[in-house]
Motif scaffolding. Structure first.
Motif, mmCIF file in Angstrom:
data_model
loop_
_atom_site.group_PDB
_atom_site.id
_atom_site.type_symbol
_atom_site.label_atom_id
_atom_site.label_comp_id
_atom_site.label_asym_id
_atom_site.label_seq_id
_atom_site.Cartn_x
_atom_site.Cartn_y
_atom_site.Cartn_z
ATOM 1 N N TYR A 82 0.821 -1.213 0.000
ATOM 2 C CA TYR A 82 0.000 0.000 0.000
ATOM 3 C C TYR A 82 0.858 1.266 0.000
ATOM 4 O O TYR A 82 0.409 2.318 -0.445
ATOM 5 C CB TYR A 82 -0.924 0.004 1.213
ATOM 6 N N MET A 83 2.093 1.191 0.508
ATOM 7 C CA MET A 83 2.940 2.381 0.555
ATOM 8 C C MET A 83 3.334 2.853 -0.840
ATOM 9 O O MET A 83 3.717 4.011 -1.035
ATOM 10 C CB MET A 83 4.196 2.141 1.408
ATOM 11 N N LYS A 84 3.224 1.969 -1.842
ATOM 12 C CA LYS A 84 3.573 2.343 -3.213
ATOM 13 C C LYS A 84 2.375 2.889 -3.993
ATOM 14 O O LYS A 84 2.495 3.197 -5.181
ATOM 15 C CB LYS A 84 4.180 1.144 -3.947
ATOM 16 N N ILE A 85 1.232 3.002 -3.333
ATOM 17 C CA ILE A 85 0.064 3.618 -3.976
ATOM 18 C C ILE A 85 0.324 5.110 -4.147
ATOM 19 O O ILE A 85 0.829 5.774 -3.241
ATOM 20 C CB ILE A 85 -1.199 3.407 -3.114
ATOM 21 N N THR A 86 -0.036 5.647 -5.303
ATOM 22 C CA THR A 86 0.087 7.085 -5.512
ATOM 23 C C THR A 86 -1.104 7.809 -4.891
ATOM 24 O O THR A 86 -2.229 7.312 -4.902
ATOM 25 C CB THR A 86 0.160 7.422 -7.007
ATOM 26 N N THR A 87 -0.845 8.984 -4.362
ATOM 27 C CA THR A 87 -1.887 9.850 -3.821
ATOM 28 C C THR A 87 -1.625 11.275 -4.297
ATOM 29 O O THR A 87 -0.551 11.578 -4.824
ATOM 30 C CB THR A 87 -1.892 9.834 -2.277
ATOM 31 N N LYS A 88 -2.581 12.147 -4.108
ATOM 32 C CA LYS A 88 -2.401 13.551 -4.493
ATOM 33 C C LYS A 88 -1.249 14.164 -3.722
ATOM 34 O O LYS A 88 -0.470 14.955 -4.257
ATOM 35 C CB LYS A 88 -3.696 14.335 -4.235
ATOM 36 N N GLU A 89 -1.142 13.779 -2.443
ATOM 37 C CA GLU A 89 -0.083 14.328 -1.592
ATOM 38 C C GLU A 89 1.274 13.697 -1.898
ATOM 39 O O GLU A 89 2.311 14.291 -1.660
ATOM 40 C CB GLU A 89 -0.419 14.109 -0.116
ATOM 41 N N SER A 90 1.260 12.457 -2.418
ATOM 42 C CA SER A 90 2.494 11.727 -2.703
ATOM 43 C C SER A 90 2.362 11.032 -4.067
ATOM 44 O O SER A 90 2.178 9.821 -4.145
ATOM 45 C CB SER A 90 2.768 10.697 -1.599
ATOM 46 N N PRO A 91 2.459 11.820 -5.160
ATOM 47 C CA PRO A 91 2.256 11.237 -6.493
ATOM 48 C C PRO A 91 3.380 10.311 -6.940
ATOM 49 O O PRO A 91 3.177 9.492 -7.837
ATOM 50 C CB PRO A 91 2.168 12.470 -7.403
ATOM 51 N N THR A 92 4.551 10.421 -6.315
ATOM 52 C CA THR A 92 5.673 9.532 -6.665
ATOM 53 C C THR A 92 6.283 8.977 -5.380
ATOM 54 O O THR A 92 7.363 9.405 -4.960
ATOM 55 C CB THR A 92 6.747 10.284 -7.472
#
Length: 596
Positions: free
Chosen positions: A386-396
């Motif tokens: 799950y830590m490798k999922i992209t989010t708006k706050e952490s796109p990479t």
């Protein structure tokens, strides 16, 4: 003096499961989850290696510190982490209501992960009953499918394979696409064991080559058995080997690109069959078995170049998940103008999509393809990393592998969408954000840690070792915050001085750096506090995972798709044991009310 608490145990209650909740109930659940997790984000966002440098123990309320300060390992397991140990809890002292509410809320909000097999397990056994006779071999899986396969994976491929087979029967599909197929263990079971037609896509060419080799070994073994028993029914007559493809599934590409990728793979020409057994003789009947000892290559329709293109892209594998075959996969696109046209896609057969421990955004990408692609009739999704999922706050996020620069999706591809949140509902909730650290924590194996606590395992000292070393590293080099040391082999069996010598060298500091013995001793004496604090953080891990998976279920609901979240695997053997299952009703590619 101990204090006794008598509360109904979870096993005696009848809480609503993910399968029985309505759309509105799931939305309410998501609200509660985001509110709870945002309230305790200071715990889920903390790093245990900073226990001393950030004085984490004193960030807890004083009443919590007093209640938790002298817990034994066994008490930590039973009073904090074990949801089932609720009927006869005995406390060494009175706990504050805020701590009791924290523990109760964490257990109540997380999806129950016990599976049917676990409920019927022999008392005291750490593994399912299928491993009672032999700890390394599942009694429910044939010998041919156990070769090269660890017990955890044996358990998973049989359980998931059976579920995929059921979905194929419900949808009338014989074709399965296995994304993130690794060494092909699941694909082989689906193909040779269950008689399905399988296309397996994997990023790492080495794993693809191994998968093809193992297919050959299995065919050889089956042929020898057939000749020995003079039996022609060991492999279904119509069955061929899985089609193994080294390719990248681009999360930024549309479902049409994904379908073009699959149809391109289907253009592969047959090769002469060579067994991987002890003899170089051609397998009897291998001309019908569909096996090749080489990675598949292709020549695309419409290409002006008659040279075959390899389905492999030279990529470094990103197999950092809980097992080595969980995998990001790769996209194989022909050069511009070489794709099969849209008319070709209309005749492509429907299929069931599956991904066993599909890493990071890959699980979200497959769910989007399921929703949008009319050819995908059903899906089973087992997520991880799950830590490798992209989010708006952490796109990479750290560890994310970008698509190869030479490959581009079609111009009509939709803009990039993040792996979390997927649903409009969760995206609109205040406090829905999940940090990298919170998502990384959701990957931890809580059942395994409970077992360590109950056994008083020496492994429990590892976190205190690392936190102590972090204090000395930061004292010498404040800029080396949370420097990567990686795993030190058998660290728990080393004296701290030896552990520190090895660790200091890995961050570029002198191995003989002076460490004040009194400071070292004072910090190592707080190992109990380190374990308790880590347990508080670990208690939130299933809650974070619940929110991620619930968001995906709500996303499917928003798109007219019913789904179930099934704890299919034994959590003691397979920590990421939830399988998200969904199918589309016949005749309707966009809506589904079919029971799965």
């Amino acid at each position: 003096m101990s204090v006794k608490e008598s509360t109904p145990s979870r096993t005696h209650q009848t809480p609503q499961t993910p399968q029985t909740r309505t759309q509105e109930q799931r939305r309410v659940q998501a609200k509660r989850l985001t509110r709870f997790l945002s309230q305790y984000s200071h715990l889920s966002d903390s790093f245990i290696i900073e226990f001393f440098t950030e004085d984490l123990w004193n960030t807890l309320p004083e009443s919590w510190q007093s209640a938790l300060n002298h817990l034994s390992y066994l008490q930590t397991a039973e009073l904090l982490l074990d949801a089932a140990h609720g009927e006869e809890r005995r406390y060494p002292r009175v706990w504050p209501l805020s701590l009791l509410a924290f523990r109760a809320s964490a257990h109540a909000l997380a999806f129950p992960r016990e599976c049917k097999q676990e409920q019927g397990r022999a008392s005291g056994s750490p593994k399912p009953d299928e491993f009672l006779e032999n700890q390394s071999q599942s009694s429910l899986l044939g010998h041919a499918f156990r070769k090269h396969v660890k017990p955890k994976k044996q358990h998973e491929i049989r359980q998931l394979g059976t579920r995929v087979k059921k979905l194929c029967e419900q949808t009338g599909c014989r074709r399965v696409v296995d994304v993130g197929s690794g060494q092909g263990h699941l694909s082989r079971f689906l193909s040779f064991g269950l008689g399905l037609s399988v296309t397996a896509i994997e990023a790492d060419r080495t794993l693809v080559t191994m998968a093809t080799k193992f297919d050959g070994q299995l065919l050889w073994a089956l042929e020898k058995e057939r000749q020995k028993k003079k039996c022609s029914s060991l492999v279904p007559a119509s069955q061929s080997s899985p089609l193994h493809v080294a390719g990248w599934v681009n999360p930024k590409a549309s479902w049409k690109d994904f379908m073009k990728q699959l149809s391109t793979a289907e253009c592969v020409k047959d090769h002469p069959q060579t067994p991987s057994g002890p003899s170089k003789k051609r397998l009897r009947g291998s001309e019908h078995a569909g096996y090749s000892d080489e990675v598949q290559t292709l020549s695309c329709p419409g290409s002006t170049n008659s040279v075959s293109h390899s389905l492999d892209i030279d990529m470094t594998s990103q197999n950092e998940c809980e097992d080595s075959s969980c995998c990001l996969c790769v996209q194989t696109l022909c050069q511009e103008g070489e794709h099969p046209d849209a008319n070709h896609l209309r005749g492509y057969p429907d299929f069931v999509l599956t991904g066993l421990h599909a890493c990071g955004d890959l699980s979200a990408t497959l769910l989007r393809h399921f929703v949008n692609c009319p050819h995908v009739r059903a899906i089973t999704s087992v997520a991880c990393c799950y830590m490798k999922i992209t989010t708006k706050e952490s796109p990479t996020p750290p560890g994310l592998v970008e698509q190869p620069a030479l490959l581009t999706s079609s111009q009509d591809s939709p803009p990039s969408e993040f792996g979390y949140p997927m649903s409009s509902w969760v995206r609109g909730l205040p406090g829905h954000q999940l940090s990298y650290k919170a998502r990384e924590g959701a990957c931890h194996a809580i059942n395994d840690y409970i077992r360590r606590l109950r056994e008083g395992s020496e492994l429990l000292r590892t976190h205190c070792y690392r936190a102590t070393l972090e204090a000395f590293i930061r004292d010498k080099r404040p800029d080396l915050r949370r420097a990567g040391i990686q795993t030190i082999k058998k660290a728990h069996l080393l004296p701290f001085t030896e552990y520190a010598r090895l660790g200091l060298a890995r961050v570029g500091l002198p191995p003989g750096l002076y460490l004040d013995p009194e400071q070292v001793e004072a910090m190592l004496k707080q190992q109990g506090r380190v374990v308790v604090y880590f347990s508080l953080v670990l208690l939130l891990a299933p809650v974070v995972e619940t929110l991620v998976l619930l968001d995906r279920m709500i996303y499917l609901q928003e798109n007219g798709m019913d789904s179930q979240l099934v704890p299919l695997f034994d959590p003691n053997l397979s920590p990421r044991n939830f399988v998200l299952v969904a199918l589309k009703a016949r005749g309707s590619p966009t809506t589904s009310t079919t029971k799965v």
